[in-house]
Each structure stands twice: as structure tokens, then as C-alpha cells.
Scaffold this motif. Sequence first.
Motif, PDB file in Angstrom:
ATOM      1  N   TRP A   1       0.867  -1.377  -0.129  1.00  0.00           N
ATOM      2  CA  TRP A   1       0.112  -0.006  -0.198  1.00  0.00           C
ATOM      3  C   TRP A   1       0.926   1.096   0.202  1.00  0.00           C
ATOM      4  N   ARG A   2       1.822   1.189   0.720  1.00  0.00           N
ATOM      5  CA  ARG A   2       3.100   2.587   0.708  1.00  0.00           C
ATOM      6  C   ARG A   2       3.491   2.553  -0.767  1.00  0.00           C
ATOM      7  N   LEU A   3       3.909   1.094  -1.512  1.00  0.00           N
ATOM      8  CA  LEU A   3       3.764   1.955  -2.976  1.00  0.00           C
ATOM      9  C   LEU A   3       2.871   2.461  -3.863  1.00  0.00           C
ATOM     10  N   ALA A   4       2.208   1.507  -3.038  1.00  0.00           N
ATOM     11  CA  ALA A   4       0.929   1.793  -4.265  1.00  0.00           C
ATOM     12  C   ALA A   4       0.900   3.599  -3.951  1.00  0.00           C
ATOM     13  N   PHE A   5       1.030   4.090  -3.322  1.00  0.00           N
ATOM     14  CA  PHE A   5       0.906   5.511  -2.789  1.00  0.00           C
ATOM     15  C   PHE A   5       2.206   6.074  -3.209  1.00  0.00           C
ATOM     16  N   ALA A   6       3.148   5.543  -2.971  1.00  0.00           N
ATOM     17  CA  ALA A   6       4.055   6.264  -3.537  1.00  0.00           C
ATOM     18  C   ALA A   6       4.132   6.665  -5.391  1.00  0.00           C
ATOM     19  N   THR A   7       3.500   5.331  -6.386  1.00  0.00           N
ATOM     20  CA  THR A   7       3.669   5.494  -7.620  1.00  0.00           C
ATOM     21  C   THR A   7       2.651   6.257  -7.447  1.00  0.00           C
ATOM     22  N   GLY A   8       1.626   6.773  -6.486  1.00  0.00           N
ATOM     23  CA  GLY A   8       0.444   7.494  -7.499  1.00  0.00           C
ATOM     24  C   GLY A   8       0.857   8.917  -7.016  1.00  0.00           C
ATOM     25  N   LEU A   9       1.847   9.150  -6.102  1.00  0.00           N
ATOM     26  CA  LEU A   9       2.093  10.510  -6.248  1.00  0.00           C
ATOM     27  C   LEU A   9       3.298  10.826  -7.387  1.00  0.00           C
ATOM     28  N   GLN A  10       3.867  10.203  -7.752  1.00  0.00           N
ATOM     29  CA  GLN A  10       4.749  10.087  -8.731  1.00  0.00           C
ATOM     30  C   GLN A  10       4.147  10.362  -9.936  1.00  0.00           C
ATOM     31  N   ALA A  11       2.668   9.446 -10.465  1.00  0.00           N
ATOM     32  CA  ALA A  11       2.640   9.823 -11.556  1.00  0.00           C
ATOM     33  C   ALA A  11       1.731  11.266 -11.265  1.00  0.00           C
ATOM     34  N   LEU A  12       0.807  11.679 -10.477  1.00  0.00           N
ATOM     35  CA  LEU A  12       0.197  12.801 -10.352  1.00  0.00           C
ATOM     36  C   LEU A  12       2.017  14.292 -10.296  1.00  0.00           C
ATOM     37  N   ALA A  13       3.149  13.835  -9.851  1.00  0.00           N
ATOM     38  CA  ALA A  13       4.273  14.368  -9.955  1.00  0.00           C
ATOM     39  C   ALA A  13       4.435  14.671 -11.973  1.00  0.00           C
ATOM     40  N   ALA A  14       4.983  14.011 -12.154  1.00  0.00           N
ATOM     41  CA  ALA A  14       4.445  13.499 -14.247  1.00  0.00           C
ATOM     42  C   ALA A  14       3.935  14.204 -14.484  1.00  0.00           C
ATOM     43  N   LEU A  15       2.267  14.465 -14.114  1.00  0.00           N
ATOM     44  CA  LEU A  15       1.399  15.141 -14.388  1.00  0.00           C
ATOM     45  C   LEU A  15       1.904  16.253 -14.754  1.00  0.00           C
ATOM     46  N   ALA A  16       2.029  16.651 -13.538  1.00  0.00           N
ATOM     47  CA  ALA A  16       2.395  18.362 -12.532  1.00  0.00           C
ATOM     48  C   ALA A  16       3.574  19.018 -13.552  1.00  0.00           C
ATOM     49  N   ALA A  17       4.322  18.405 -13.314  1.00  0.00           N
ATOM     50  CA  ALA A  17       6.037  18.313 -14.676  1.00  0.00           C
ATOM     51  C   ALA A  17       5.726  18.703 -16.328  1.00  0.00           C
TER      52      ALA A  17
ATOM     53  N   LEU B   1      -1.014  32.831 -16.758  1.00  0.00           N
ATOM     54  CA  LEU B   1      -0.321  30.830 -16.764  1.00  0.00           C
ATOM     55  C   LEU B   1       0.894  31.033 -16.379  1.00  0.00           C
ATOM     56  N   VAL B   2       1.609  32.133 -15.955  1.00  0.00           N
ATOM     57  CA  VAL B   2       2.930  32.438 -14.626  1.00  0.00           C
ATOM     58  C   VAL B   2       2.670  31.073 -13.656  1.00  0.00           C
ATOM     59  N   ALA B   3       1.297  31.972 -13.170  1.00  0.00           N
ATOM     60  CA  ALA B   3       1.132  31.205 -11.798  1.00  0.00           C
ATOM     61  C   ALA B   3       0.726  29.818 -11.169  1.00  0.00           C
ATOM     62  N   LEU B   4       0.412  29.464 -12.713  1.00  0.00           N
ATOM     63  CA  LEU B   4      -0.060  27.895 -12.999  1.00  0.00           C
ATOM     64  C   LEU B   4       1.056  27.271 -12.926  1.00  0.00           C
ATOM     65  N   ALA B   5       2.387  27.851 -14.267  1.00  0.00           N
ATOM     66  CA  ALA B   5       3.580  27.291 -14.161  1.00  0.00           C
ATOM     67  C   ALA B   5       4.465  26.975 -13.478  1.00  0.00           C
ATOM     68  N   CYS B   6       4.354  27.925 -12.006  1.00  0.00           N
ATOM     69  CA  CYS B   6       5.388  27.995 -11.234  1.00  0.00           C
ATOM     70  C   CYS B   6       4.469  27.042  -9.996  1.00  0.00           C
ATOM     71  N   SER B   7       3.215  26.510  -9.626  1.00  0.00           N
ATOM     72  CA  SER B   7       2.226  26.126  -9.258  1.00  0.00           C
ATOM     73  C   SER B   7       2.624  24.676  -9.514  1.00  0.00           C
ATOM     74  N   SER B   8       2.017  24.568 -10.365  1.00  0.00           N
ATOM     75  CA  SER B   8       2.557  23.374 -11.450  1.00  0.00           C
ATOM     76  C   SER B   8       3.506  22.874 -10.886  1.00  0.00           C
ATOM     77  N   GLY B   9       4.669  23.733 -10.965  1.00  0.00           N
ATOM     78  CA  GLY B   9       6.246  22.934 -10.514  1.00  0.00           C
ATOM     79  C   GLY B   9       6.726  23.262  -9.365  1.00  0.00           C
ATOM     80  N   PHE B  10       5.952  24.000  -8.520  1.00  0.00           N
ATOM     81  CA  PHE B  10       5.924  23.481  -7.184  1.00  0.00           C
ATOM     82  C   PHE B  10       5.273  21.788  -6.781  1.00  0.00           C
ATOM     83  N   VAL B  11       3.976  22.040  -7.299  1.00  0.00           N
ATOM     84  CA  VAL B  11       3.132  20.121  -6.712  1.00  0.00           C
ATOM     85  C   VAL B  11       4.167  19.224  -7.282  1.00  0.00           C
ATOM     86  N   ALA B  12       4.669  19.440  -8.378  1.00  0.00           N
ATOM     87  CA  ALA B  12       5.671  18.219  -9.141  1.00  0.00           C
ATOM     88  C   ALA B  12       6.807  18.299  -8.011  1.00  0.00           C
ATOM     89  N   LEU B  13       7.493  19.485  -8.127  1.00  0.00           N
ATOM     90  CA  LEU B  13       8.780  19.126  -6.880  1.00  0.00           C
ATOM     91  C   LEU B  13       8.135  18.235  -6.300  1.00  0.00           C
TER      92      LEU B  13
END
Length: 634
Positions: free
Chosen positions: A40-56, A84-96
Motif C-alpha cells: 500500500w505504501r508503494l502504491a501510494f508512492a507510485t500515485g504521487l509519482q504519477a501526479l508529479a509527472a503530470l504536474a511536470a 499562466l505564470v502562476a500556473l507554471a510556478c504552482s504546477s512546478g512546485f506540485v511536481a517537486l
Amino acid sequence: MTSQPPEPGPAPAAPDSAAEGTDSPRTPPPLRALAQPVRWRLAFATGLQALAALAAVVPFIAVSRLAERLTGQPPADGEALWPLVALACSSGFVALACGTAAGALAHLADNDLQLTLRRRLARHIGRLPLGRLTARGTGQVKQAVQDDVSALHTLLAHTLLDVVAVLTAPVPALAYLCTVDWRLASVSVVPLLLGAFLFRRAMAGAAVRMTEFGAALGRISAAAVEFASGIAVFKSFGRGRKAHERFVRAAEDFADFFAAWVRSTLASSTAAILVVAPAVVLLLLSLLGAVFVTQEWMTGAELVPFLLLGPAIAAPMGVVGPRIQQIRAGQAAAVRITELLHAPTLPEPANPALPDGNHISMRGVSFSYDGRTDVLSCVDLDLTPGTVTALVGPSGSGKSTLASLLPRFHDVTAGTVTLGGVDLRDIPATELYRRIGFVLQDVRLLRASVADNIRLGRPDATDEEVERCARAARIHDRITELPDGYASELGTTVTLSGGEAQRLSIARALLADAPVLVLDEATAYADPHSEALIQDALSALAAGRTLLVIAHRLSTIRSADRIVVLEDGRVTEQGRHDDLLAAQGRYAALWEAQHTPAPQRTPAPDRSDGIPHHRPAPAGAGRAADDIREGSAR
């Protein structure tokens, strides 16, 4: 298969399909079963990684939209750009943030899994029959406990997240590019498809190659362990150069195999890497994009997202080779770990019984290592308390195998071995090893203090008891010469010679105080001085105990109460020394062969350094049984 060499870590010993094919439909694959505690922890980690990839991907889309608005007529004002600048910065922060959290969570889960697996392996290995564990080899056990568990770390803590990232990011990127211009978006997929085709060609026959790869690495690991543990013996006989031959040969065989493998896949794997390289994809899209812009099929602003996101679509193929290799290595490592965890342990009795006395009886004992050829056949033997029984015979006659049945290194194939009237298989292991001890040629010392090594059989022994046994084993004086005495840690800067280690093991056996002892030619590798000290220690050890001695030098067992001659796994003679000599049988022939003087040879002239070519053998070659008998009398 890429042209890059495999990343560090163990390689699979068998194809995945073969390994998983042995599982029943209801049995999960080994990797999934091992990872069950942290799934379950690995599944949650992969979900976070997928969200990070989308946000990137979002910042690249936002930048392309900024370019479109800045080049529009009229150019957009600041109020239209800041969102658009705010969207780029916030999504980059979410990805990180999501990527960091996914990596931390995966590493924590993997750390717990490694600890759990190593604890399980340690407990399970401790319950394996020692004979089976020795047959498996220390190199293979080390590979499972250390290398294979580390391979799972690479897979679960790194490769899993990398695969999720490279497979997730191209999806939103391609979807967005299709909304800009479906024609150029279709072109951006071509490198991916071509790279997949070339990679498939490079991977042809990889399953068989992976099997050979894993076997070759296993041979190197086993040879390295043998090299490290046996170099002292080789050097003591002046054959230091021979000590590393097997290791060098295994390394050379691996290098030849790997070089041939790389040569066979070099062209297709290199082409697969080149066609998906970011520079190549960017060049392709730039050339075609310039054509599209000059033909007014699209604007320059619309070309920007293709230059930013196009290389990301083909990116998965650039890393798929190493990632697939790591996945295969992790799956095969899971297979090897599972096989070791499922290896049959020493059966514990369903109805445990305690022996009445220490009389040992063997009736109709037969034993086979492979289930087909008997190493021992129909052996009947009694070991009366307080007596010395010696096993003699030619090499391969079954002496060590017979002796190994007493401490249950193996269980008999047929017949029974009883202690105090109770079958060994019905005696709890703790009670069995309290009554039966052994001193072997090959001494194993722990990386611990000298005192802890002696206390191995009785951890609660006092310092006075430890010292008393060390004095009886003639090793106390050597211990006091060590930097920290009994607190000195072995295996670091403190080392003991073969004879000293043997005397330490005798002190260990004395402290354990088992009434039955198995001795396997404890002086085989000792020099004359050490041999004398070991014999004195054995005399103290033997007093009042039942001994089963494996003897190679017959002069050491002349005073044994019974001498048993083994040939081809059968008892052909038994009796006392004088009686067996008078019978003029096999024992008499062995005695004659060992005591016939060697032909005299004319000594060669002395060398310039004054050392003659031939020297007489040292006197006093062995007196174990005589000293044992005298010690018992004392």
C-alpha cells in the motif's frame, strides 16, 4: 537491450517466465509476494509519482501558451499573462513536492522491506540443515541475503518510480500536442515506434542470455568467497598464485560472454538509442516544423510546444533498456530469495522426546545426497558412553557423511540413529546440540570478541568459566597477548593462525560441555608446535566424553576403543588396533601403506644459501587417540 553495460547488482539466474511459470494460478509471483507487507505504501508512492509527472508537463504547456499570447496581434497585456505564470510556478512546485514525497515514501517502504526480508532470511537460514547450507555454498547465501535484497531496493525504490514517470508524462504531452496540430503530433510518435521496433530486435533471445548472465555472476561470487577464505591455505603450501586462478577464470569467462553479447546487439541497440535521443527528435521536429511554418500550416507560436514537449514523447524508449534490465534483475532476485525462504528446514519433532542417557545406536543407516546413489548403506554401529570410536577408510568412503548424521547435518535416508534410545529426529534441536558437539577441520569464527566466540554454545557463561576453558584448550596465553585480551574483536585487525583458531574452537566445545563429540581430524592443517598444543587441548576435551573421531592418520587412533573401517559406504571391519592388524584385512593394508618408509633418494647438493633440497619429515606426526586416552585416564 542497450549497448550500456548492466548496472551494478545481481543479474537474474533464470528467465522471469520460467520462474513464474512454476507458480500455481493462486500463488502470486515471488516479487509481489515479497513486497506484500509494503504494497500500500508503494502504491501510494507510485500515485504521487504519477501526479508529479503530470504536474511536470503543465509548465511546458503554460510556456507554450505564453508564447502564443506574446506573439499574438495585439500582444496580450500583463493581466492575461500572470495567470499562466502562476500556473507554471504552482504546477512546478506540485511536481517537486509530489516527486520528493514519492521518493521518500518508496525508500522508507523499501527500508522496512529490506529489514523484514533479512530478518526472515536470517531466521530461516538458522533453521536449515547445516549439510544443505554447506552444499548451497556461502557465496549463494551471501548473494541472496545481500545482493538480491539490494536488487529489490533498486527495483522498488528507484526503477518503479522512474517507470511510472516516463510512462505517465508522454500521455498528457501527446494529448496536448494533438490539440495544437495532429499532423506534427503524429510525426512526434514516429521515433517512439521506431525505437520500440529496434529495441525489440536487440532484446531477441535476452531471456536465455540473462540466465547465462546470472549464472556467470554467481560463479564469480562463489569463486571470490573461495579465494578469500582459502588463500591462506594455498600460500602456506607455496601455491599463492593458484589461489586466484578460479576467480580469474570466472571473471574472464564472464568478460568473454558479456563482450559477445554486446557485440551481437550493438548495432540495433545503438540505433534504438539514437532514434529516440532528445537531440535527434528535436532536430526532426524543428525541420518539419519549419516546413509547416513556411507553408503557413501552423504559426511559429504553435511550433513552440512541439519543441518543448516533443522529445518527452520518445523519452521512455531512451531509458527502457536499463529499466527492463533492472526489473528482470529484481524479479529474478525475488525468485532466488523465495527459493531460499522455501528451502526445507530441519524438521522439528511433532512429539518431542528427551533421550535417556548418551548411548548412540545406528541401525540399518543409509544415506543419499541426490536420492539415487547411496553414500552410506546398511550401517550398524554403537557408540558406548565414555568410549572413543574412530572412522577410517579411503577418501570418499563416507566417513564425514556418517559423522555428519550425529549432529543432524543431514537426516538418514533409511534406518535410524538414536541417542539415549530416542530417534534424533524426535529430539528438539536445542536438546540435541546440548548433548552433541563437534570440532571440525574448517574453523569458523564470528566477527565478535574472543569471549563471545567462546561463549557461542553458552551465552550466559561467566568470564571465569570462559577463561578456565581457554586455559584447558591451551589458548589463554595467546589471548592475553591480544590488544584487548578477551575483549579483542576477531575479523578486524586481530587474526588468529589456523592452530590458534582450532584451539579457540576447542575452548568453545569445552564450555558447551556436550557429552558426545564429533572430531574431524582437528590437527590436519597444524604445524608441529600447534599440533602438540591442540593434542593437549583435545585430551582435556575428551575426558569423560563419548568421541567419534574421523581419522586420516592412523597413528593418531591406535588406542581407540573401536576402529571402524568404511569402504564404499559400508562397514567392512571394526575392532581394536591390534586385532585389526592381526586380521590382515583392509585396515592392515592402510596401516602398512602409511608406515612403509619412502624410498631413499640421493640428496641433491646444497644450494648456495645452504638449504638442502630435501629435508626429513618432522617427528611426532600424530598422537590424538593416545593423548585422548591418557587425558581420559587423568
